[in-house]
Design a protein around this motif. Structure first.
Motif, PDB file in Angstrom:
ATOM      1  N   UNK A  20       0.830  -1.211   0.000  1.00 30.61           N
ATOM      2  CA  UNK A  20       0.000   0.000   0.000  1.00 30.61           C
ATOM      3  C   UNK A  20       0.864   1.260   0.000  1.00 30.61           C
ATOM      4  N   UNK A  21       1.913   1.282   0.811  1.00 32.45           N
ATOM      5  CA  UNK A  21       2.811   2.441   0.831  1.00 32.45           C
ATOM      6  C   UNK A  21       3.410   2.654  -0.552  1.00 32.45           C
ATOM      7  N   UNK A  22       3.835   1.561  -1.168  1.00 29.36           N
ATOM      8  CA  UNK A  22       4.494   1.652  -2.469  1.00 29.36           C
ATOM      9  C   UNK A  22       3.546   2.059  -3.590  1.00 29.36           C
ATOM     10  N   UNK A  23       2.339   1.552  -3.562  1.00 31.59           N
ATOM     11  CA  UNK A  23       1.430   1.754  -4.699  1.00 31.59           C
ATOM     12  C   UNK A  23       0.450   2.911  -4.521  1.00 31.59           C
ATOM     13  N   UNK A  24       0.175   3.296  -3.288  1.00 27.85           N
ATOM     14  CA  UNK A  24      -0.860   4.302  -3.066  1.00 27.85           C
ATOM     15  C   UNK A  24      -0.319   5.641  -2.584  1.00 27.85           C
ATOM     16  N   UNK A  25       0.984   5.808  -2.661  1.00 30.59           N
ATOM     17  CA  UNK A  25       1.566   7.070  -2.213  1.00 30.59           C
ATOM     18  C   UNK A  25       2.658   7.485  -3.188  1.00 30.59           C
ATOM     19  N   UNK A  26       3.183   8.641  -2.941  1.00 25.66           N
ATOM     20  CA  UNK A  26       4.286   9.144  -3.745  1.00 25.66           C
ATOM     21  C   UNK A  26       5.618   8.805  -3.066  1.00 25.66           C
ATOM     22  N   UNK A  49       6.973  -8.428  -3.424  1.00 26.59           N
ATOM     23  CA  UNK A  49       7.301  -7.041  -3.097  1.00 26.59           C
ATOM     24  C   UNK A  49       8.022  -6.363  -4.264  1.00 26.59           C
ATOM     25  N   UNK A  50       8.943  -7.077  -4.874  1.00 27.63           N
ATOM     26  CA  UNK A  50       9.654  -6.532  -6.046  1.00 27.63           C
ATOM     27  C   UNK A  50       8.671  -6.188  -7.169  1.00 27.63           C
ATOM     28  N   UNK A  51       7.667  -7.028  -7.338  1.00 23.48           N
ATOM     29  CA  UNK A  51       6.667  -6.809  -8.397  1.00 23.48           C
ATOM     30  C   UNK A  51       5.852  -5.539  -8.146  1.00 23.48           C
ATOM     31  N   UNK A  52       5.854  -5.063  -6.907  1.00 27.83           N
ATOM     32  CA  UNK A  52       5.129  -3.845  -6.553  1.00 27.83           C
ATOM     33  C   UNK A  52       6.091  -2.662  -6.388  1.00 27.83           C
ATOM     34  N   UNK A  53       7.229  -2.756  -7.068  1.00 29.91           N
ATOM     35  CA  UNK A  53       8.208  -1.656  -7.119  1.00 29.91           C
ATOM     36  C   UNK A  53       8.812  -1.290  -5.768  1.00 29.91           C
ATOM     37  N   UNK A  54       8.877  -2.242  -4.871  1.00 22.37           N
ATOM     38  CA  UNK A  54       9.576  -2.038  -3.611  1.00 22.37           C
ATOM     39  C   UNK A  54      11.034  -2.403  -3.859  1.00 22.37           C
ATOM     40  N   UNK A  55      11.913  -1.500  -3.451  1.00 16.77           N
ATOM     41  CA  UNK A  55      13.337  -1.675  -3.699  1.00 16.77           C
ATOM     42  C   UNK A  55      14.024  -2.279  -2.476  1.00 16.77           C
ATOM     43  N   UNK A  56      15.172  -2.920  -2.726  1.00 18.17           N
ATOM     44  CA  UNK A  56      15.912  -3.575  -1.644  1.00 18.17           C
ATOM     45  C   UNK A  56      17.323  -3.005  -1.539  1.00 18.17           C
TER      46      UNK A  56
END
Length: 131
Positions: A20-26, A49-56
């Motif tokens: 939600x943080x990754x997809x629903x915010x800037x 998580x990677x598929x939702x543009x979360x970086x590591x």
């Protein structure tokens, strides 16, 4: 947002909150110390998580310790580690060790890979700084 997660298997609600943080915010979400969580998570969780543009982000030490260093390189080559940090807290017991990690990556992947990876990381950083 550089976020350090708990050292345990993450619940479905925690994973949903991350997405939600990754997809629903800037906000670009970067999970810190990803190597510390690997043994706690199911493989598909990290891929999700990677598929939702979360970086590591991984610590340089991940590249400096025996067999784990080869897992680190595999993740790096698969674009599953976006940033490398030193986790430096001081110059004695926790000094910066990025130079050792970069040397290992150069030996295993080549100098051109390190340049491309560095350029990629810089582009990610600059892209997200200007959001």
């Amino acid at each position: 947002l550089l976020l350090e997660m708990p050292f345990a298997q993450w619940s479905d609600s925690e994973i949903k909150e991350l997405i939600d943080i990754s997809t629903q915010s800037n906000i670009t979400l970067v999970l810190a110390h990803i190597e510390r969580y690997l043994s706690f998570q199911k493989k598909d969780v990290l891929l999700h998580l990677l598929a939702h543009d979360i970086l590591f982000q991984a610590n340089a030490g991940f590249f400096n310790h025996g067999i784990a260093s080869f897992k680190a390189v595999r993740m790096l080559k698969k674009n599953q580690i976006h940033f490398i940090g030193s986790d430096c807290h001081n110059m004695t017991s926790r000094p910066p060790n990025i130079d050792n990690a970069v040397s290992f990556i150069k030996r295993t992947c080549g100098e051109s890979f390190v340049k491309e990876y560095t350029d990629y990381g810089n582009a990610l950083f600059l892209k997200n700084i200007t959001k």
